[in-house]
Design an enzyme around this catalytic site. Structure first.
Site, PDB file in Angstrom:
ATOM      1  N   ASN A   1      60.481 111.741  78.238  1.00 29.32           N
ATOM      2  CA  ASN A   1      59.840 110.178  78.637  1.00 29.32           C
ATOM      3  C   ASN A   1      58.581 109.687  78.150  1.00 29.32           C
ATOM      4  O   ASN A   1      57.348 111.095  77.868  1.00 29.32           O
ATOM      5  CB  ASN A   1      58.867 110.336  80.231  1.00 29.32           C
ATOM      6  CG  ASN A   1      58.825 109.091  80.779  1.00 29.32           C
ATOM      7  OD1 ASN A   1      57.978 107.764  79.977  1.00 29.32           O
ATOM      8  ND2 ASN A   1      59.242 108.513  81.778  1.00 29.32           N
ATOM      9  N   ALA A   2      59.089 108.884  77.285  1.00 31.54           N
ATOM     10  CA  ALA A   2      57.783 108.309  75.661  1.00 31.54           C
ATOM     11  C   ALA A   2      56.595 108.013  76.908  1.00 31.54           C
ATOM     12  O   ALA A   2      55.428 108.388  76.021  1.00 31.54           O
ATOM     13  CB  ALA A   2      58.527 107.673  75.228  1.00 31.54           C
ATOM     14  N   HIS A   3      56.805 107.259  77.797  1.00 35.49           N
ATOM     15  CA  HIS A   3      55.706 106.909  78.284  1.00 35.49           C
ATOM     16  C   HIS A   3      54.659 107.914  78.832  1.00 35.49           C
ATOM     17  O   HIS A   3      53.479 107.517  79.125  1.00 35.49           O
ATOM     18  CB  HIS A   3      56.255 106.000  79.495  1.00 35.49           C
ATOM     19  CG  HIS A   3      56.778 104.728  79.576  1.00 35.49           C
ATOM     20  ND1 HIS A   3      56.322 103.412  78.918  1.00 35.49           N
ATOM     21  CD2 HIS A   3      58.393 104.511  79.427  1.00 35.49           C
ATOM     22  CE1 HIS A   3      57.268 102.633  78.962  1.00 35.49           C
ATOM     23  NE2 HIS A   3      58.153 103.421  78.750  1.00 35.49           N
TER      24      HIS A   3
ATOM     25  N   ASP B   1      57.365 117.007  87.112  1.00 38.73           N
ATOM     26  CA  ASP B   1      58.062 116.051  87.613  1.00 38.73           C
ATOM     27  C   ASP B   1      57.118 115.354  88.477  1.00 38.73           C
ATOM     28  O   ASP B   1      56.092 115.637  89.410  1.00 38.73           O
ATOM     29  CB  ASP B   1      59.323 117.373  88.104  1.00 38.73           C
ATOM     30  CG  ASP B   1      59.911 116.593  88.581  1.00 38.73           C
ATOM     31  OD1 ASP B   1      60.957 115.502  88.061  1.00 38.73           O
ATOM     32  OD2 ASP B   1      60.973 115.762  89.527  1.00 38.73           O
TER      33      ASP B   1
ATOM     34  N   PHE C   1      55.124 101.615  83.170  1.00 36.58           N
ATOM     35  CA  PHE C   1      56.495 101.882  83.286  1.00 36.58           C
ATOM     36  C   PHE C   1      57.236 102.169  84.287  1.00 36.58           C
ATOM     37  O   PHE C   1      56.081 102.086  85.813  1.00 36.58           O
ATOM     38  CB  PHE C   1      56.996 102.997  82.636  1.00 36.58           C
ATOM     39  CG  PHE C   1      57.066 104.677  82.826  1.00 36.58           C
ATOM     40  CD1 PHE C   1      55.233 105.039  82.693  1.00 36.58           C
ATOM     41  CD2 PHE C   1      57.786 105.802  83.630  1.00 36.58           C
ATOM     42  CE1 PHE C   1      55.134 106.252  83.430  1.00 36.58           C
ATOM     43  CE2 PHE C   1      57.349 106.822  83.852  1.00 36.58           C
ATOM     44  CZ  PHE C   1      55.954 107.402  83.746  1.00 36.58           C
TER      45      PHE C   1
HETATM   46  P1  ITT Z   1      61.214 113.368  82.628  1.00 37.49           P
HETATM   47  O1  ITT Z   1      62.184 114.244  83.557  1.00 37.49           O
HETATM   48  O2  ITT Z   1      61.464 114.048  80.513  1.00 37.49           O
HETATM   49  O3  ITT Z   1      60.230 114.208  82.213  1.00 37.49           O
HETATM   50  P2  ITT Z   1      61.652 111.335  83.925  1.00 37.49           P
HETATM   51  O4  ITT Z   1      61.440 110.397  83.830  1.00 37.49           O
HETATM   52  O5  ITT Z   1      63.035 111.737  84.058  1.00 37.49           O
HETATM   53  O6  ITT Z   1      61.522 112.112  82.433  1.00 37.49           O
HETATM   54  P3  ITT Z   1      60.872 112.146  86.424  1.00 37.49           P
HETATM   55  O7  ITT Z   1      62.353 113.277  86.678  1.00 37.49           O
HETATM   56  O8  ITT Z   1      59.945 112.790  86.550  1.00 37.49           O
HETATM   57  O9  ITT Z   1      60.487 112.138  84.445  1.00 37.49           O
HETATM   58  O10 ITT Z   1      61.076 111.217  87.182  1.00 37.49           O
HETATM   59  C1  ITT Z   1      59.834 110.303  87.595  1.00 37.49           C
HETATM   60  C2  ITT Z   1      60.303 109.037  88.140  1.00 37.49           C
HETATM   61  O11 ITT Z   1      59.077 108.199  88.375  1.00 37.49           O
HETATM   62  C3  ITT Z   1      59.951 108.410  86.459  1.00 37.49           C
HETATM   63  O12 ITT Z   1      61.270 108.377  86.169  1.00 37.49           O
HETATM   64  C4  ITT Z   1      59.657 107.025  87.790  1.00 37.49           C
HETATM   65  O13 ITT Z   1      60.536 105.982  87.734  1.00 37.49           O
HETATM   66  C5  ITT Z   1      58.785 107.083  87.811  1.00 37.49           C
HETATM   67  N1  ITT Z   1      57.666 107.455  88.116  1.00 37.49           N
HETATM   68  C6  ITT Z   1      56.264 108.793  88.099  1.00 37.49           C
HETATM   69  N2  ITT Z   1      55.830 108.287  87.364  1.00 37.49           N
HETATM   70  C7  ITT Z   1      55.086 107.083  87.134  1.00 37.49           C
HETATM   71  C8  ITT Z   1      53.875 106.505  87.013  1.00 37.49           C
HETATM   72  O14 ITT Z   1      52.994 106.633  85.878  1.00 37.49           O
HETATM   73  N3  ITT Z   1      54.686 104.679  87.061  1.00 37.49           N
HETATM   74  C9  ITT Z   1      55.613 104.461  87.216  1.00 37.49           C
HETATM   75  N4  ITT Z   1      56.570 105.093  87.617  1.00 37.49           N
HETATM   76  C10 ITT Z   1      56.426 106.514  88.034  1.00 37.49           C
END
Ligand code: ITT
Length: 196
Positions: A10-12, A69, A149
């Site tokens: 996740n680049a964000h 996570d 994001f």
């Molecule tokens: P990685 O597993 O590769 O790190 P991912 O996007 O799949 O990336 P997660 O499995 O941890 O990450 O999913 C967490 C989700 O929760 C993420 O995709 C967002 O939809 C949401 N999320 C987490 N932190 C957030 C934030 O700071 N702002 C908004 N949404 C967030």
């Protein structure tokens, strides 16, 4: 400079963690570490998933690295979407679809209280160490803003009246669940790495 690999696709998250940690740290993405594979996420808790992602990358590079996570926990939904936050509206759902599903689920509810939680798993000196961060807030009635994001257009952090997606990134990155977990990790490392 001190270096750590961040096991995420996740680049964000990478951008935010670089801002949270500042110039003391060189945070390498998976691509920069020469890894292109998907990360497994088969756990039923944030801890399990963070551990699984960190171990998958340590196995490949044998260098200090961490994974994170995170999830959104909504009180009237009994803590959902929780560990399934990224896949709330389906396996390959977009952020907009996930946000729409959340609005739909909450349409009859006045209580909009929620929290973001982040769990970091750091591989350091042959052991895993966990750090957690939480931010309380509420879920807005409509999407607003374009920064950040995921659920940022809906999540209004406690003490503010606008969602993360409308607040400056510097504000989000000083109070967020991710900021709190990453700062705890940085404090842990500060105690263990001698000053250069
Ligand atoms: P990685 O597993 O590769 O790190 P991912 O996007 O799949 O990336 P997660 O499995 O941890 O990450 O999913 C967490 C989700 O929760 C993420 O995709 C967002 O939809 C949401 N999320 C987490 N932190 C957030 C934030 O700071 N702002 C908004 N949404 C967030």
């Amino acid at each position: 400079m001190k270096s750590l690999v961040f096991a995420t696709n996740n680049a964000h998250k990478i951008r935010e963690v670089r801002q949270i940690l500042g110039s003391d740290w060189n945070i390498q993405s998976l691509a920069e570490a020469g890894i292109s594979s998907d990360l497994p996420e088969t756990g039923t808790t944030l801890h399990e998933n963070a551990e699984e992602k960190a171990r998958a990358v340590v196995h490949l590079i044998q260098l200090p690295c961490f994974a994170e996570d995170s999830g959104l926990e909504v009180d009237v939904l009994s803590g959902a979407p929780g560990v399934y936050t990224a896949r709330y509206a389906g396996e390959n759902a977009s952020a907009v679809e996930n946000n729409q599903k959340l609005l739909q689920e909450l349409c009859d509810h006045q209580d909009r209280s929620a929290r973001f939680r982040a769990v970091v798993a750091l591989w350091w000196n042959d052991h895993l160490h966990f750090f957690e961060g939480v931010i309380n807030g509420t879920i807005a009635h409509q999407l607003d803003g374009s920064d950040g994001f995921g659920y940022d257009p809906l999540f209004i952090p406690e003490g503010y009246d606008q969602p993360f997606a409308r607040l400056p990134p510097s504000v989000k990155n000083s109070i967020s669940h991710r900021a709190r977990a990453i700062e705890a990790m940085a404090e842990f490392l500060k105690q263990r790495i001698p000053n250069e």
